[in-house]
Design an enzyme around this catalytic site. Sequence first.
Site, PDB file in Angstrom:
ATOM      1  N   HIS A  81       0.834  -1.201   0.000  1.00 49.18           N
ATOM      2  CA  HIS A  81       0.000   0.000   0.000  1.00 49.18           C
ATOM      3  C   HIS A  81       0.872   1.255   0.000  1.00 49.18           C
ATOM      4  O   HIS A  81       0.442   2.327  -0.431  1.00 49.18           O
ATOM      5  CB  HIS A  81      -0.915   0.021   1.221  1.00 49.18           C
ATOM      6  CG  HIS A  81      -1.933  -1.072   1.224  1.00 49.18           C
ATOM      7  ND1 HIS A  81      -1.729  -2.266   1.869  1.00 49.18           N
ATOM      8  CD2 HIS A  81      -3.150  -1.156   0.654  1.00 49.18           C
ATOM      9  CE1 HIS A  81      -2.796  -3.040   1.706  1.00 49.18           C
ATOM     10  NE2 HIS A  81      -3.665  -2.387   0.975  1.00 49.18           N
ATOM     11  N   ASP A 123      -4.564  -5.963  -8.130  1.00 46.23           N
ATOM     12  CA  ASP A 123      -4.759  -5.396  -6.807  1.00 46.23           C
ATOM     13  C   ASP A 123      -5.058  -3.910  -7.010  1.00 46.23           C
ATOM     14  O   ASP A 123      -4.918  -3.368  -8.116  1.00 46.23           O
ATOM     15  CB  ASP A 123      -3.499  -5.605  -5.958  1.00 46.23           C
ATOM     16  CG  ASP A 123      -3.795  -5.600  -4.468  1.00 46.23           C
ATOM     17  OD1 ASP A 123      -4.904  -5.207  -4.071  1.00 46.23           O
ATOM     18  OD2 ASP A 123      -2.907  -5.978  -3.687  1.00 46.23           O
TER      19      ASP A 123
END
Length: 529
Positions: free
Chosen positions: A211, A283
């Site tokens: 992230h 993702d």
Amino acid sequence: MNKIHLPSKDQVTLFQKVGQLFMPAVFINDTEEEVQKMEQLIANYNIGSLCFFHSRASAATNFEGKKQIVYNEKSYGRLVELIARYQKAAKIPLLIAIDAEWGLAMRIENTPQYPYAITLGALQNGEDLIYQIGKSIGRDCLSAGIHWNLAPVVDINSNPENPVIGYRSFGDDKQKVFTKAKAFIGGMSDAGILNSIKHFPGHGDTATDSHLGLPVIDKSLEELQNNELYPFQELIQKGVDSVMVGHLLLPQLDSEGPSTTSNKIITGLLRNQMGFDGVIISDALNMHAVSKTFPEKGTLEAKSFSAGMDVLCFSENIKEGIDIILHQETEDRIEESFHRIWKLKEKAFSNTNKSDELDWETASKINQQVAQNCLTERFGSPELLEEIQTSNFLNVAITNSKTNLFSKGLEEAFGHPVLNTSSDREIFRLKHDETETVVLAIFPPAVKPKDRFGFEDGVLKTIKYLFKTKKVLLYLFGNPYVLDILEIQPKTNVVLIYQDFPEFQQVALQHFTGKISATGSLPIKLKTF
């Protein structure tokens, strides 16, 4: 759940087919203005699917923790309402997706929560239970109008420092990860919910959170095939709906860029070598591992599609992405991905299973069964349990404002008042010298390792002091990786409970009183033991 009808495939234009590639994020706690913007986006660009998140503050862009997450007890009703609105805005019915690895509760308050994957990893021969969990989660998804659960995680968590996978993995043994994931998928499939195994080609052996940055997995293809790729390959052969590609740099496979944009990894490895012919989904494309590398709007989406991706999850640049793909890609390439997505929609929308409400009763029963079978002992001095039961032990708790049925139960059964190290510090000091034995219940503030799982310095010092000076029996109601920061002593006795659900606390109390035995097995390796 009303049956959804697709239009004739021949009526879909090339522009609409490109729109079908995109899966923007939508948020339960968005404002009316933001919802209307999304309705326009769906209608104007023929969006193919949506992925629901709780709020913008809880999504991948906020992993730095700068925005406050607001609790909304009516999230489930809001989810159902928004799905209906977004479907109404769509010319072509939408696939609705969510991350429900441990149930809708991963994103939505006041919905049934099931155990984390690491807890299920502690079960011995627990595939039947895991199947039931997958099926129950699938039914809960159906009740809301969701077709696609982006789960399970099949990463092999071999790195104790992993900041993002950890408790979301079934463990560090490739065979057990495969068999448990297969059971989970089987349950979901029988409920009629689509699945997605993630994060290809394996996010377990890294200490970087994708992230925030780009993890590097510097392994050869042979090393990956012997471990990380094993559950992916085995599950592909059994049949899965989709594979999610993670944001990883594998320099021995492709040194030029992340797996998200790598033709060698997506098309060469996953599609051609491993034989996967289903939907490949990215993702979240807003994650900093890749988003910061592609500042020009739409280029990340186009590059990912060119590499072989079918669905572009959490795209924030849909108009630009569509424009570049239409300009750069052949009609045949667009048709390939559209065909896979359409096939997935036909499967999802043909499901005749119906579920009108959340199944709370089943969730509680399953959680009780998991609790009874996952408890794990790590005893340095096995005879200590009996010694403590008959001693004047200190009943110490570190609850972090969580409901503590376990320590209260000890108080009722043995008459030893609960001493909370944060609120009862003075009493704790006074009673500290009265006994050599301690039952310590720890409810970690956080499940993720960031900032030492949220523990304050003073609390950690108290825990370590107890281990050094007392005979301690620790009941840990949380992530077992917490043990690596507690400086456990060789003779310390630990019972791993994994969850803090009421059912797990009740089982822990039964264990202390000798009514049940611990039969679970730690599914990961710790530095401590």
